[in-house]
Scaffold this motif. Sequence first.
Motif, mmCIF file in Angstrom:
data_model
loop_
_atom_site.group_PDB
_atom_site.id
_atom_site.type_symbol
_atom_site.label_atom_id
_atom_site.label_comp_id
_atom_site.label_asym_id
_atom_site.label_seq_id
_atom_site.Cartn_x
_atom_site.Cartn_y
_atom_site.Cartn_z
ATOM 1 N N GLU A 1 0.813 -1.215 0.000
ATOM 2 C CA GLU A 1 0.000 0.000 0.000
ATOM 3 C C GLU A 1 0.844 1.262 0.000
ATOM 4 O OE1 GLU A 1 -2.760 -0.282 3.241
ATOM 5 O OE2 GLU A 1 -4.044 -1.689 2.151
ATOM 6 N N HIS A 2 2.058 1.204 0.528
ATOM 7 C CA HIS A 2 2.921 2.382 0.582
ATOM 8 C C HIS A 2 4.009 2.359 -0.490
ATOM 9 C CE1 HIS A 2 1.304 4.225 4.220
ATOM 10 N NE2 HIS A 2 1.077 2.987 4.621
ATOM 11 N N ARG A 3 4.010 1.332 -1.341
ATOM 12 C CA ARG A 3 5.072 1.205 -2.349
ATOM 13 C C ARG A 3 5.137 2.435 -3.249
ATOM 14 N NH1 ARG A 3 5.265 -4.316 -4.966
ATOM 15 N NH2 ARG A 3 6.492 -4.761 -3.134
ATOM 16 N N GLN A 4 3.995 2.909 -3.727
ATOM 17 C CA GLN A 4 3.979 4.072 -4.617
ATOM 18 C C GLN A 4 4.249 5.372 -3.862
ATOM 19 O OE1 GLN A 4 3.871 4.254 -7.827
ATOM 20 N NE2 GLN A 4 3.502 2.104 -8.271
ATOM 21 N N SER A 5 3.504 5.613 -2.774
ATOM 22 C CA SER A 5 3.603 6.893 -2.068
ATOM 23 C C SER A 5 4.980 7.123 -1.447
ATOM 24 C CB SER A 5 2.518 7.006 -0.999
ATOM 25 O OG SER A 5 2.706 6.028 0.001
ATOM 26 N N ALA A 6 5.599 6.080 -0.931
ATOM 27 C CA ALA A 6 6.919 6.218 -0.311
ATOM 28 C C ALA A 6 8.048 5.872 -1.284
ATOM 29 C CB ALA A 6 7.017 5.331 0.929
ATOM 30 N N LEU B 1 8.950 2.917 -2.338
ATOM 31 C CA LEU B 1 9.694 1.791 -1.776
ATOM 32 C C LEU B 1 10.239 0.918 -2.899
ATOM 33 C CD1 LEU B 1 7.088 0.881 0.975
ATOM 34 C CD2 LEU B 1 9.341 1.894 1.366
ATOM 35 N N PRO B 2 11.352 0.226 -2.651
ATOM 36 C CA PRO B 2 11.873 -0.700 -3.671
ATOM 37 C C PRO B 2 10.843 -1.794 -3.962
ATOM 38 C CG PRO B 2 13.469 -0.371 -1.901
ATOM 39 C CD PRO B 2 12.194 0.267 -1.461
ATOM 40 N N PRO B 3 10.889 -2.383 -5.138
ATOM 41 C CA PRO B 3 9.917 -3.427 -5.489
ATOM 42 C C PRO B 3 10.252 -4.777 -4.854
ATOM 43 C CG PRO B 3 11.418 -3.081 -7.311
ATOM 44 C CD PRO B 3 11.776 -2.057 -6.259
ATOM 45 N N TRP B 4 10.486 -4.762 -3.580
ATOM 46 C CA TRP B 4 10.847 -5.975 -2.857
ATOM 47 C C TRP B 4 9.603 -6.730 -2.425
ATOM 48 C CZ3 TRP B 4 14.814 -3.250 0.856
ATOM 49 C CH2 TRP B 4 15.941 -2.870 0.123
ATOM 50 N N GLU B 5 9.812 -7.980 -2.099
ATOM 51 C CA GLU B 5 8.736 -8.854 -1.640
ATOM 52 C C GLU B 5 8.846 -9.064 -0.135
ATOM 53 O OE1 GLU B 5 6.278 -10.045 -3.623
ATOM 54 O OE2 GLU B 5 7.194 -8.842 -5.202
ATOM 55 N N ILE B 6 7.717 -9.321 0.478
ATOM 56 C CA ILE B 6 7.708 -9.674 1.904
ATOM 57 C C ILE B 6 8.216 -11.104 2.021
ATOM 58 C CG2 ILE B 6 6.259 -10.066 3.927
ATOM 59 C CD1 ILE B 6 4.383 -7.880 2.809
ATOM 60 N N VAL B 7 9.241 -11.299 2.849
ATOM 61 C CA VAL B 7 9.824 -12.626 3.020
ATOM 62 C C VAL B 7 9.666 -13.146 4.445
ATOM 63 C CG1 VAL B 7 11.458 -12.361 1.119
ATOM 64 C CG2 VAL B 7 12.126 -11.665 3.433
ATOM 65 N N GLY B 8 9.161 -12.299 5.342
ATOM 66 C CA GLY B 8 8.972 -12.739 6.715
ATOM 67 C C GLY B 8 8.021 -11.825 7.459
ATOM 68 N N LEU B 9 7.268 -12.425 8.367
ATOM 69 C CA LEU B 9 6.333 -11.670 9.189
ATOM 70 C C LEU B 9 6.241 -12.342 10.542
ATOM 71 C CD1 LEU B 9 4.075 -9.520 9.582
ATOM 72 C CD2 LEU B 9 2.478 -11.219 8.692
#
Length: 158
Positions: A114-119, A121-129
């Motif tokens: 959700e913040h990738r465009q506004s901030a 952010l690099p086009p990285w993937e979530i790898v851990g939570l």
Amino acid sequence: MRRARPGAAMPRGTAERALTSVEAGADFDDEPEDTAQEKPAPERELSKLWHITLSVSGAAAPLKEVRRALEQLAHDHPFLLTSRYADDHAEIRYWEEARDLHDAAAVALRLWGEHRQSAKLPPWEIVGLEVIDRETYHQRIAEGYGPPPAAPVGVHPY
């Protein structure tokens, strides 16, 4: 509502406004106050605080851009505690208020996208939570394992 003499003509280009009603919500109580006090209030689930650790990674990006993007994310998402980053991965830690673990995890999984465009952010993937409740977080800290308290707050390189 228009005020005018009875029988007066409406100005050109206007139409009489009709008042309409809107249905009450599911939690609306239309009983008189004296009988409403006799019924117990419906129990509502209270929200809790959840400690979130979100790990992302992907192709290498310039460190200055990664830092700037994480600083913008911290500005956009004020509950962000700390971020650590390198050119190809980052870890974001913050507190989320949610009803249960499922809701907290759902919000956390949407954060990066959700913040990738506004901030920017690099086009990285979530790898851990990791999502843990406040009590578990404090228990881990007291026992000397788990992530150290988020100090200093902010965006820092690994």
